[in-house]
Design a protein around this motif. Structure first.
Motif, PDB file in Angstrom:
ATOM      1  N   GLN A  75     -76.657 -28.717 -53.429  1.00 38.28           N
ATOM      2  CA  GLN A  75     -76.239 -30.129 -53.958  1.00 38.28           C
ATOM      3  C   GLN A  75     -77.067 -30.490 -55.257  1.00 38.28           C
ATOM      4  OE1 GLN A  75     -77.837 -33.207 -51.027  1.00 38.28           O
ATOM      5  NE2 GLN A  75     -76.730 -34.884 -52.357  1.00 38.28           N
ATOM      6  N   ASP A  76     -78.300 -29.942 -55.350  1.00 40.58           N
ATOM      7  CA  ASP A  76     -79.191 -30.471 -56.740  1.00 40.58           C
ATOM      8  C   ASP A  76     -78.438 -29.472 -57.854  1.00 40.58           C
ATOM      9  OD1 ASP A  76     -81.112 -31.601 -55.068  1.00 40.58           O
ATOM     10  OD2 ASP A  76     -82.517 -29.800 -54.955  1.00 40.58           O
ATOM     11  N   TYR A  77     -77.885 -28.373 -57.838  1.00 39.11           N
ATOM     12  CA  TYR A  77     -77.294 -27.617 -58.725  1.00 39.11           C
ATOM     13  C   TYR A  77     -76.088 -28.253 -58.939  1.00 39.11           C
ATOM     14  CZ  TYR A  77     -80.687 -24.057 -57.251  1.00 39.11           C
ATOM     15  OH  TYR A  77     -81.866 -23.387 -57.162  1.00 39.11           O
ATOM     16  N   VAL A  78     -75.198 -28.765 -58.004  1.00 38.49           N
ATOM     17  CA  VAL A  78     -74.002 -29.355 -58.307  1.00 38.49           C
ATOM     18  C   VAL A  78     -74.205 -30.490 -59.089  1.00 38.49           C
ATOM     19  CG1 VAL A  78     -71.920 -30.404 -57.332  1.00 38.49           C
ATOM     20  CG2 VAL A  78     -72.578 -28.142 -56.646  1.00 38.49           C
ATOM     21  N   SER A  79     -74.936 -31.468 -58.508  1.00 37.23           N
ATOM     22  CA  SER A  79     -75.544 -32.636 -59.176  1.00 37.23           C
ATOM     23  C   SER A  79     -75.920 -32.708 -60.657  1.00 37.23           C
ATOM     24  CB  SER A  79     -76.462 -33.411 -58.485  1.00 37.23           C
ATOM     25  OG  SER A  79     -76.295 -33.854 -57.309  1.00 37.23           O
ATOM     26  N   ILE A  80     -76.677 -31.524 -60.982  1.00 40.02           N
ATOM     27  CA  ILE A  80     -77.191 -31.259 -62.393  1.00 40.02           C
ATOM     28  C   ILE A  80     -75.971 -30.748 -63.208  1.00 40.02           C
ATOM     29  CG2 ILE A  80     -78.593 -29.928 -63.732  1.00 40.02           C
ATOM     30  CD1 ILE A  80     -80.820 -30.159 -61.548  1.00 40.02           C
ATOM     31  N   THR A  81     -75.352 -29.993 -62.743  1.00 43.65           N
ATOM     32  CA  THR A  81     -74.017 -29.355 -63.421  1.00 43.65           C
ATOM     33  C   THR A  81     -73.180 -30.456 -63.914  1.00 43.65           C
ATOM     34  OG1 THR A  81     -74.536 -27.370 -62.291  1.00 43.65           O
ATOM     35  CG2 THR A  81     -72.227 -27.672 -63.443  1.00 43.65           C
ATOM     36  N   LEU A  82     -72.537 -31.190 -62.720  1.00 43.46           N
ATOM     37  CA  LEU A  82     -71.926 -32.409 -63.099  1.00 43.46           C
ATOM     38  C   LEU A  82     -72.478 -33.344 -64.057  1.00 43.46           C
ATOM     39  CD1 LEU A  82     -70.204 -33.105 -59.594  1.00 43.46           C
ATOM     40  CD2 LEU A  82     -69.212 -31.752 -61.630  1.00 43.46           C
ATOM     41  N   GLY A  83     -73.703 -33.718 -64.049  1.00 41.88           N
ATOM     42  CA  GLY A  83     -74.040 -34.459 -65.133  1.00 41.88           C
ATOM     43  C   GLY A  83     -74.493 -34.030 -66.442  1.00 41.88           C
ATOM     44  N   VAL A  84     -74.609 -32.816 -66.466  1.00 42.00           N
ATOM     45  CA  VAL A  84     -74.500 -32.074 -67.767  1.00 42.00           C
ATOM     46  C   VAL A  84     -73.089 -32.190 -68.360  1.00 42.00           C
ATOM     47  CG1 VAL A  84     -74.716 -29.973 -69.137  1.00 42.00           C
ATOM     48  CG2 VAL A  84     -76.655 -30.785 -67.576  1.00 42.00           C
TER      49      VAL A  84
END
Length: 135
Positions: A75-84
């Protein structure tokens, strides 16, 4: 505790203003089928039932997707990737991603929905009101 109640109340007020501006014109475009007050109220209930079913289904799908991502531990990686990616879409000039040609497929979907919406409005039945709400 009172702070959270007032925060929720304030967000609800602003949310209703958003709905008034965005959904209001759509509701005004809905055909009036009945002549009686009861029939008009029933038409509104049927239309809103279609909207509610769509929002419930979309919420269910996104909830299942969110839980799946959480259980997978990413979840953390997906959230950061989508934010970027969201920030990059604002920073990178449009000329670099125009070549992706995604607009053509999106336009086909939008044109199809408009055609269905038009045919449902012309049908003028309670059954069509339900599907206008779904669209």
């Amino acid at each position: 505790m009172d702070f959270f109640i007032w925060t929720g109340f304030t967000l609800g007020i602003f949310g209703s203003l958003h709905c008034l501006g965005m959904c209001g014109p759509l509701v005004l475009a809905i055909p009036i089928i009945s002549k009686t007050k009861f029939g008009i109220a029933l038409d509104g209930i049927i239309y809103n039932l279609g909207r509610t079913l769509t929002y419930t289904f979309m919420g269910f799908l996104l909830g299942v997707l969110g839980v799946s991502v959480k259980f997978a531990g990413i979840q953390d990686y997906v959230s950061i990737t989508l934010g970027v990616l969201l920030l990059l879409s604002l920073v990178v000039p449009r000329k670099y991603y125009k070549s992706l040609d995604s607009k053509k497929s999106i336009n086909k979907i939008v044109i199809n929905i408009k055609k269905q919406f038009k045919s449902l409005i012309e049908t003028r039945s309670r059954f069509s009101l339900l599907f206008i709400g779904v669209l």
